[in-house]
Design a protein around this motif. Structure first.
Motif, PDB file in Angstrom:
ATOM      1  N   VAL A  87     -48.294  -1.898   7.781  1.00 16.39           N
ATOM      2  CA  VAL A  87     -49.135  -3.623   8.266  1.00 16.39           C
ATOM      3  C   VAL A  87     -48.591  -4.612   7.086  1.00 16.39           C
ATOM      4  O   VAL A  87     -47.988  -5.661   7.646  1.00 16.39           O
ATOM      5  CB  VAL A  87     -50.209  -4.351   9.198  1.00 16.39           C
ATOM      6  N   THR A  88     -48.953  -4.131   6.192  1.00 14.55           N
ATOM      7  CA  THR A  88     -48.801  -5.456   5.170  1.00 14.55           C
ATOM      8  C   THR A  88     -47.665  -5.341   4.653  1.00 14.55           C
ATOM      9  O   THR A  88     -46.943  -7.133   4.750  1.00 14.55           O
ATOM     10  CB  THR A  88     -49.663  -4.802   3.860  1.00 14.55           C
ATOM     11  N   ILE A  89     -47.010  -4.999   4.386  1.00 17.00           N
ATOM     12  CA  ILE A  89     -45.177  -4.776   4.095  1.00 17.00           C
ATOM     13  C   ILE A  89     -44.592  -5.726   5.661  1.00 17.00           C
ATOM     14  O   ILE A  89     -43.442  -7.334   5.302  1.00 17.00           O
ATOM     15  CB  ILE A  89     -44.670  -3.713   4.131  1.00 17.00           C
ATOM     16  N   GLY A  90     -44.508  -6.221   6.765  1.00 15.26           N
ATOM     17  CA  GLY A  90     -44.233  -6.019   7.851  1.00 15.26           C
ATOM     18  C   GLY A  90     -44.792  -7.196   7.964  1.00 15.26           C
ATOM     19  O   GLY A  90     -43.562  -8.954   8.114  1.00 15.26           O
ATOM     20  N   MET A  91     -46.505  -8.121   7.961  1.00 15.80           N
ATOM     21  CA  MET A  91     -46.782  -9.300   7.979  1.00 15.80           C
ATOM     22  C   MET A  91     -46.196  -9.754   6.522  1.00 15.80           C
ATOM     23  O   MET A  91     -45.494 -10.621   6.746  1.00 15.80           O
ATOM     24  CB  MET A  91     -48.362  -9.393   7.705  1.00 15.80           C
TER      25      MET A  91
ATOM     26  N   GLY B  72     -54.759  -9.545   6.399  1.00 18.31           N
ATOM     27  CA  GLY B  72     -55.349  -9.679   5.174  1.00 18.31           C
ATOM     28  C   GLY B  72     -54.215 -10.252   4.015  1.00 18.31           C
ATOM     29  O   GLY B  72     -54.759 -10.984   3.345  1.00 18.31           O
ATOM     30  N   LEU B  73     -53.981  -8.972   3.221  1.00 20.18           N
ATOM     31  CA  LEU B  73     -53.591  -8.763   2.373  1.00 20.18           C
ATOM     32  C   LEU B  73     -52.501  -9.273   2.251  1.00 20.18           C
ATOM     33  O   LEU B  73     -51.880 -10.035   1.088  1.00 20.18           O
ATOM     34  CB  LEU B  73     -53.419  -6.698   1.612  1.00 20.18           C
ATOM     35  N   ALA B  74     -51.370  -9.549   3.109  1.00 22.59           N
ATOM     36  CA  ALA B  74     -50.404 -10.490   3.465  1.00 22.59           C
ATOM     37  C   ALA B  74     -51.022 -11.554   3.467  1.00 22.59           C
ATOM     38  O   ALA B  74     -50.013 -12.239   2.539  1.00 22.59           O
ATOM     39  CB  ALA B  74     -49.448  -9.729   4.952  1.00 22.59           C
ATOM     40  N   ILE B  75     -51.413 -11.919   3.880  1.00 21.05           N
ATOM     41  CA  ILE B  75     -51.526 -13.852   4.020  1.00 21.05           C
ATOM     42  C   ILE B  75     -52.163 -13.734   2.455  1.00 21.05           C
ATOM     43  O   ILE B  75     -51.358 -14.345   1.559  1.00 21.05           O
ATOM     44  CB  ILE B  75     -53.151 -13.915   4.089  1.00 21.05           C
ATOM     45  N   LEU B  76     -53.130 -13.394   1.158  1.00 12.90           N
ATOM     46  CA  LEU B  76     -53.002 -13.270  -0.107  1.00 12.90           C
ATOM     47  C   LEU B  76     -51.980 -13.426  -0.677  1.00 12.90           C
ATOM     48  O   LEU B  76     -51.515 -14.182  -1.876  1.00 12.90           O
ATOM     49  CB  LEU B  76     -54.143 -11.727  -0.465  1.00 12.90           C
ATOM     50  N   ILE B  77     -51.103 -11.715  -0.538  1.00  7.83           N
ATOM     51  CA  ILE B  77     -50.452 -11.803  -1.764  1.00  7.83           C
ATOM     52  C   ILE B  77     -49.135 -13.227  -0.544  1.00  7.83           C
ATOM     53  O   ILE B  77     -48.323 -13.556  -2.321  1.00  7.83           O
ATOM     54  CB  ILE B  77     -49.348 -10.531  -0.584  1.00  7.83           C
TER      55      ILE B  77
ATOM     56  N   THR C 189     -55.241  -2.368  10.281  1.00  7.58           N
ATOM     57  CA  THR C 189     -54.435  -3.655  11.010  1.00  7.58           C
ATOM     58  C   THR C 189     -55.222  -5.007  10.212  1.00  7.58           C
ATOM     59  O   THR C 189     -55.079  -6.226  10.034  1.00  7.58           O
ATOM     60  CB  THR C 189     -54.254  -4.291  12.218  1.00  7.58           C
ATOM     61  N   VAL C 190     -56.668  -4.990  10.302  1.00  9.44           N
ATOM     62  CA  VAL C 190     -57.057  -6.453   9.479  1.00  9.44           C
ATOM     63  C   VAL C 190     -56.578  -6.390   8.234  1.00  9.44           C
ATOM     64  O   VAL C 190     -56.393  -7.826   7.466  1.00  9.44           O
ATOM     65  CB  VAL C 190     -58.698  -7.081  10.435  1.00  9.44           C
ATOM     66  N   LEU C 191     -56.890  -5.231   7.630  1.00  7.51           N
ATOM     67  CA  LEU C 191     -56.936  -5.388   6.040  1.00  7.51           C
ATOM     68  C   LEU C 191     -55.542  -5.500   5.449  1.00  7.51           C
ATOM     69  O   LEU C 191     -55.449  -6.621   4.703  1.00  7.51           O
ATOM     70  CB  LEU C 191     -56.749  -4.136   5.765  1.00  7.51           C
ATOM     71  N   GLY C 192     -54.724  -5.269   6.208  1.00  7.53           N
ATOM     72  CA  GLY C 192     -53.032  -5.438   6.154  1.00  7.53           C
ATOM     73  C   GLY C 192     -53.017  -7.073   6.240  1.00  7.53           C
ATOM     74  O   GLY C 192     -51.951  -7.773   5.466  1.00  7.53           O
TER      75      GLY C 192
END
Length: 289
Positions: free
Chosen positions: A170-174, A109-114, A104-107
């Protein structure tokens, strides 16, 4: 209340149909291994049903046999003993929760960067998507061997496998959630001279909460799958995966099926728990369910 009843009745009907089909499937599958006992009992439909539904080592256990196995391994054995199914559920659950947290934390974080960098979006998204094309059964042994050579065993390798599986939804959803605010709202934040951090905290993150919880429901179930898969190549002696291995090696189908049912129940409870937190969070935010 009416809506809940409207959902409950169809679910119960489907469950009833599945149970009936299950019992019917047990007859031809188990009659093969129980043929000697059926002949000894004089044959006939009654003997076939009795032996097919109560064979001690069936090909497919009948539902009541699995219920008996669950009762004996959950309620009749102290939960801290190795033979207790609750003990194995806890071993798997601990890896699941750790992997789910890191994923969750990784997803997020990656979403915010993207969202905040077109360069990172172009650089990361293809690799994030490509990472999910590798079969987990292929990558799990590599993770375990590499970490084992570094001295990391036990919970950490299984948690990392769960992390690998659950960070993607989590990444895609965020990403979708963080991009969901209308352009007019983002322009309004610029009008107020809000910084990127302020826009993220006051606009993007609140708007992404429904998307986040939808992704978390998927991620928590996948994290459990990852923890079980992570136990298989290690020859683990504890966990749902270990129960599946022992049952497979010794032909104990009731042990296999009871472990599968326990894993499914754990997944259902975890998804329900995330949904419960979602309802409370959205209600606190003033969002109607």
């Amino acid at each position: 209340m009416t809506g809940r009843k409207g959902q409950t009745i169809p679910v119960l009907v489907v469950c009833l149909v599945l149970v009936v089909v299950w019992y019917l499937a047990c007859i031809p599958m188990n009659a093969v291994v129980a043929q000697a006992k059926i002949d000894a009992a004089g044959g006939g439909l009654a003997a076939t049903l009795m032996e097919s539904w109560n064979h001690p080592r069936p090909v497919i256990p009948a539902p009541h046999q699995i219920i008996v196995e669950l009762w004996n391994t959950v309620f009749m054995i102290a939960p801290w003993k190795v033979k207790s199914l609750l003990y194995h559920c806890w071993v798997t659950l601990s890896s699941t929760l750790v992997g789910f947290f890191f994923g969750t934390v990784l997803g997020i974080g990656l979403a915010i960067l993207i969202v905040h960098s077109k360069l990172l979006s172009k650089a990361l998204m293809p690799w994030i998507i490509a990472s999910q094309t590798i079969p987990i059964l292929a990558i799990a042994p590599m993770i375990i061997v590499v970490l084992g050579a570094m001295g990391f065993t036990g919970l950490l390798p299984k948690a990392l496998i769960s992390t690998y599986l659950c960070f993607f939804p989590v990444t895609i959803g965020m990403v979708k959630g963080l991009m969901s605010p209308d352009i007019i709202h983002r322009d309004l934040m610029r009008t107020y001279n809000a910084s990127a951090a302020e826009t993220l905290w006051k606009l993007r993150l609140p708007a992404s909460v429904p998307y986040l919880f939808t992704s978390l429901k998927i991620a928590i179930a996948i994290a459990l799958t990852g923890a079980i898969v992570g136990e298989l190549p290690t020859g683990a002696i504890a966990g749902i995966g270990a129960r599946l291995l022992v049952g497979s090696y010794n032909g104990l189908t009731m042990m296999i099926w009871s472990a599968l049912v326990a894993g499914s129940a754990m997944a259902a409870i975890l998804v329900w728990l995330v949904g419960y937190i979602e309802r409370k969070t959205l209600a606190r935010m003033g969002v109607r369910a």
